[in-house]
Design a protein around this motif. Structure first.
Motif: not given
Ligand SMILES: Nc1ncnc2c1ncn2[C@@H]1O[C@H](COP(=O)(O)OP(=O)(O)OP(=O)(O)O)[C@@H](O)[C@H]1O
Ligand SMILES: [Mg+2]
Lengths: 304, 228
Positions: A69-70, A73-74, A76, A154-155
């Motif tokens: 996870l980038s 994105s984290r 978000a 979403q991760g």
């Protein structure tokens, strides 16, 4: 209703309760036992509920994150999770933090210093990063889990809830409720029957008096008054006894609860909280049962 | 004071307590209601007390139509009549004074009125010396005088008596009847249901004779067994 009327009615009621004292004692005892069980189960249920409530805000839900996870994105995902209703707090625990905590726990438990099995894991950390979130109460557990599952792509790797303990408490609470409700209903019916008969005895013992009152033109309220007050008095005494007994029993009950459930670190309801509810509850129940039984008894045995 | 028109009482088992009785009793009258056992005397008294209702006909007492009286009004209706029974019905745990005062207390009379009225009524029935006695310490006549005092202490305009001398020996019975006559002399309407032939014969009051629920005779200044 004049004051004199009130005094008359109360003194007649007391006189007749004393006259039929065996039945009076039986009435008060069964009602008292019933309300004692009400009190005990309320004490337990209120605290189990409270513990469940605290669990929701204390025991975190861990949301483990995918390793790839980038950071973007984290962030978000974090705001998406925060937006879920009833989520009160979200804390990010990085993989390094997780390892650090794990190590702390381990050394806490073993009280060992020096090298451990965890040494050398820094470079190949097997623990995932996670969000630890708190929710308002366990009531929302299922709801929040559901919402989290919607965000899975979403991760999120995995969602871990400390649900078992809560389920255990919940089941216990429900069993307690059903069992005590059955006992309370049974005892409630028995005490109504006994009070009913106590008042009937009182009515029979005063047949002549009622007869005279009727011919002289006493109103129904006046004739019925003493019997209703008898019901009220039985209700009040029947409520007072279990309250007096259960007050000093509250602390022992709590320590028993702690020992049986093997839980620690929970806050319990205060005496004030428990007994302000219990006093109202017992008085309302006692007086209602007392008055309801005397009204039925009078209606049957006293045609005025 | 009492106006009955064609009143009939049919009990649930079909027995007729009264059968189409029409009569009128004026204010201040003294009336004997006589008849053999089962002729309907008690039925009539209980009807006046609004304990039972006529199955047919109309009954007006103290200006109230008894059929129109609601249950809530009954106590207030009863406050305007006194009643005496054969078996006295005194409270055994209360003294003579308390038994009489009780009738005032339950109507909420102020204690000042009670302290004034009870002794004067006890004096009227000749019981001022027995005020502190309990019913089981009294003779039958004294017990009946107590119940008479209780019946009139609230000064009702109408006094009903169902066989008031039924449990008393002839001399004592006379005492009670002359008290009833005294009370009537003070303006109270008195209705006495009785078997006491001698008394009825000598009193020369109005006599209503019932037989099987029907009025067979109604004579001013009559006797118990005057020929029809
Ligand atoms: N509650 C009742 N149910 C059925 N029948 C009744 C009831 N009360 C009275 N009766 C009947 O009504 C009739 C009249 O009875 P009531 O009691 O009025 O007579 P009475 O003249 O008072 O008699 P006594 O002189 O014996 O007192 C009788 O035939 C009696 O059997
Ligand atoms: Mg009779």
């Amino acid at each position: 209703m004049s004051f004199r009327f009130f005094i008359y009615i109360v003194s007649e009621a007391v006189r007749s309760l004393i006259k039929n004292r065996i039945m009076t004692i039986a009435s008060v005892l069964t009602l008292g036992l019933c309300l004692f069980i009400v009190s005990m189960s309320f004490m337990l249920a209120a605290n189990l509920d409270y513990m469940l409530f605290q669990m929701g805000s204390r025991m975190g839900i861990s949301v483990y994150l995918r390793a790839d996870l980038s950071e973007f994105s984290r962030h978000a995902l974090e705001s998406e999770i925060l937006a879920i209703p009833h989520v009160t707090n979200v804390e990010y625990v990085s993989a390094e933090d997780a390892l650090g905590r794990f190590r702390d726990q381990l050394s806490d438990n073993t009280s060992q210093n020096g090298p451990t099995v965890l040494d050398g894991l820094e470079n190949d950390n097997p623990l995932p990063a996670s969000f630890v979130l708190n929710i308002e109460s366990v009531n929302y557990w299922d709801f929040v889990e559901n919402e989290l599952n919607k965000l899975k792509d979403q991760g999120i790797e995995n969602v871990a809830l400390g649900k078992q303990a809560a389920n255990y408490l919940n089941t216990l609470n429900n069993v307690l409720r059903v069992v005590s409700l059955v006992i309370i209903l049974g005892l409630g019916v028995i005490s109504m029957v006994i009070i009913f008969n106590t008042i009937r005895l009182a009515v029979n013992g005063r047949k002549t008096e009622i007869n005279i009152m009727k011919y002289v033109g006493a109103t129904d309220a006046f004739i019925r008054g003493p019997f209703i007050i008898e019901g009220v008095l039985i209700g009040v005494i029947g409520a007072g006894i279990p309250l007096l007994i259960s007050y000093p029993m509250y602390d022992p009950v709590l320590s028993l609860l702690v020992r049986v459930l093997l839980v620690r670190g929970f806050e319990f309801r205060s005496h004030v909280y428990i007994f302000s509810v219990l006093i109202t509850l017992c008085l309302v129940l006692g007086i209602t049962i007392g008055v309801a039984s005397s009204i039925t008894s009078i209606r049957r045995h006293l045609k005025v | 004071m009492i106006v009955a028109e064609n009143i009939t009482k049919t009990y649930e088992n079909g027995a007729k307590g009264l059968d189409s009785v029409t009569l009128r009793i004026n204010q201040g009258e003294f009336v004997f209601v006589v008849g053999s056992s089962g002729s309907g005397k008690t039925t009539f008294v209980r009807m006046l007390l609004k304990e039972i209702e006529p199955t047919e006909g109309t009954l007006i007492v103290n200006g109230e139509n008894l059929c129109a009286l609601t249950p809530k009004q009954i106590p207030f209706y009863r406050r305007r009549m006194g009643v005496v029974f054969q078996d006295f019905r005194l409270l055994s745990n209360k003294t003579v004074y308390e038994n009489v005062a009780f009738a005032m207390q339950i109507l909420g009379a102020p204690s000042r009125d009670i302290r004034r009225n009870v002794p004067s009524v006890l004096a009227l029935v000749g019981l001022q010396r027995k005020a502190k006695a309990f019913p089981n310490q009294l003779s039958g006549g004294e017990q009946q005088r107590t119940s008479l005092a209780r019946a009139i202490v609230n000064k009702p305009p109408l006094l009903l008596a169902d066989e008031p001398t039924g449990n008393l020996d002839p001399d004592t019975a006379w005492e009670i009847v002359s008290l009833l006559d005294d009370i009537n002399g003070r303006g109270t309407t008195v209705v006495v249901a009785t078997h006491a032939k001698d008394i009825v014969d000598q009193m020369k009051k109005r006599v209503i004779t019932l037989r099987n629920g029907v009025i067979v005779r109604d004579i001013e200044k009559g006797g118990y067994s005057d020929e029809l």
